[in-house]
Motif scaffolding. Structure first.
Motif, PDB file in Angstrom:
ATOM      1  N   GLU A   1      -8.929  95.483  92.257  1.00 28.64           N
ATOM      2  CA  GLU A   1      -8.534  94.194  91.241  1.00 28.64           C
ATOM      3  C   GLU A   1      -7.676  94.292  91.711  1.00 28.64           C
ATOM      4  O   GLU A   1      -6.386  96.119  92.390  1.00 28.64           O
ATOM      5  N   HIS A   2      -6.756  93.108  93.098  1.00 26.14           N
ATOM      6  CA  HIS A   2      -5.570  92.819  92.701  1.00 26.14           C
ATOM      7  C   HIS A   2      -4.459  93.118  91.739  1.00 26.14           C
ATOM      8  O   HIS A   2      -5.271  91.808  90.112  1.00 26.14           O
TER       9      HIS A   2
ATOM     10  N   TRP B   1      -4.749  97.875  84.500  1.00 25.21           N
ATOM     11  CA  TRP B   1      -5.375  99.097  84.584  1.00 25.21           C
ATOM     12  C   TRP B   1      -4.751  99.718  83.649  1.00 25.21           C
ATOM     13  O   TRP B   1      -5.655 100.969  82.788  1.00 25.21           O
ATOM     14  N   VAL B   2      -4.317  99.031  82.965  1.00 21.47           N
ATOM     15  CA  VAL B   2      -3.745  99.134  80.784  1.00 21.47           C
ATOM     16  C   VAL B   2      -4.915  99.273  80.311  1.00 21.47           C
ATOM     17  O   VAL B   2      -5.288 100.298  80.014  1.00 21.47           O
TER      18      VAL B   2
ATOM     19  N   LEU C   1      -8.132 106.290  89.349  1.00 19.39           N
ATOM     20  CA  LEU C   1      -7.727 104.857  89.525  1.00 19.39           C
ATOM     21  C   LEU C   1      -6.915 104.937  90.573  1.00 19.39           C
ATOM     22  O   LEU C   1      -5.898 106.554  90.284  1.00 19.39           O
ATOM     23  N   ARG C   2      -6.168 104.850  91.570  1.00 20.11           N
ATOM     24  CA  ARG C   2      -5.747 105.012  92.985  1.00 20.11           C
ATOM     25  C   ARG C   2      -4.729 103.933  92.723  1.00 20.11           C
ATOM     26  O   ARG C   2      -5.409 102.361  92.646  1.00 20.11           O
ATOM     27  N   HIS C   3      -3.326 102.747  92.519  1.00 17.86           N
ATOM     28  CA  HIS C   3      -2.439 102.220  93.076  1.00 17.86           C
ATOM     29  C   HIS C   3      -2.039 102.192  94.365  1.00 17.86           C
ATOM     30  O   HIS C   3      -1.798 103.232  95.158  1.00 17.86           O
TER      31      HIS C   3
ATOM     32  N   HIS D   1      -2.761  96.369  94.091  1.00 17.34           N
ATOM     33  CA  HIS D   1      -3.863  96.647  94.051  1.00 17.34           C
ATOM     34  C   HIS D   1      -4.195  98.107  93.301  1.00 17.34           C
ATOM     35  O   HIS D   1      -3.675  98.936  93.469  1.00 17.34           O
ATOM     36  N   ILE D   2      -5.104  97.583  92.640  1.00 17.89           N
ATOM     37  CA  ILE D   2      -6.560  99.510  92.296  1.00 17.89           C
ATOM     38  C   ILE D   2      -7.419  99.410  92.496  1.00 17.89           C
ATOM     39  O   ILE D   2      -7.640  97.976  92.586  1.00 17.89           O
TER      40      ILE D   2
END
Length: 246
Positions: free
Chosen positions: A176-177, A211-212, A224-226, A239-240
């Protein structure tokens, strides 16, 4: 001073997009956008997106079969499948359920299905991510969303539905952006563009801290990565990606 600058830039952009705002005020833009503009735009832009993001998508979907059931069968549900841009990245012979709130993607979706015979397509459900009532509880092994949570009305509602339809031990895979760091210039421009961006691109918000919501949901494990996506448009580079296990 910065707030005044943002307000000024927003007004300038709104003036440039005035025809769209007028059509929206008259109630004409949304039906035109959903039926013609957005399906056409998305089909074209996802070709570029897949080309630039192919490595990330291949890595993201590579281990999907780890979540297959004991018989080795994998049932996948994709939320907001659009024109089927992810089909080429999914493993062979998985049973596939497509959902999207826009029925006007059907023609492009049928074309993508014909080009991806390695999948077993089960059904196309016209439904929002917040209401997957046509999908039974604990009935799918993997739920997928890519560039979808930016435009849903209720991110938390979608994630609750994801948890409901997933089997125990099943995975939610996402790309997701999202909003940029709040101290960055990108975040400033996301603020400037947000009202017009959401109007033109069918409710898509460039400023969601998705992400929250994922981290707050009741998943047993989250990876999860940014990243900064290799895209030309700076607004949607943050993005994540990753997966969450029920």
């Amino acid at each position: 001073m910065a707030e005044v600058m943002v307000l000024f830039l927003i007004l300038c952009l709104q003036l440039l997009a005035l025809p769209v705002y007028v059509l929206s005020y008259l109630g004409l833009w949304e039906p035109f956008c959903k039926k013609f503009f957005f399906p056409f735009f998305l089909e074209k832009i996802t070709v570029i997106y897949n080309w630039r993001m192919s490595r990330q998508k291949q890595d993201l979907f590579r281990n999907m079969m780890e979540f297959a059931d004991r018989s080795g069968k994998l049932t996948v549900l994709e939320i907001g499948c659009g024109a089927g841009s992810n089909f080429q990245f999914f493993p062979p012979n998985c049973k596939f359920i497509c959902t999207d709130p826009n029925p006007h993607f059907r023609q492009s979706l049928t074309k993508s299905m014909a080009q991806n015979q390695h999948l077993q397509f089960d059904q196309f459900i016209v439904a929002s991510g917040e209401d997957l009532s046509q999908v039974a509880d604990a009935s799918v092994d993997v739920v997928v969303s890519t560039v979808v949570l930016c435009s849903v009305k209720n991110v938390e509602g979608v994630l609750k539905e994801v948890c409901r339809v997933l089997k125990s031990g099943g995975a939610y895979i996402f790309l997701e952006h999202v909003a940029a760091d709040r101290s960055s210039w990108t975040y400033l421009w996301q603020q400037v563009w947000s009202p017009t961006w959401k109007l033109i691109f069918d409710g898509c918000s460039p400023m969601r801290e998705t992400w929250v919501a994922i981290e707050k949901e009741n998943f047993s494990e989250i990876k999860l990565r940014h990243i900064q996506a290799p895209l030309c448009q700076t607004l949607v580079q943050p993005h994540i990606l990753g997966y969450a296990v029920k």
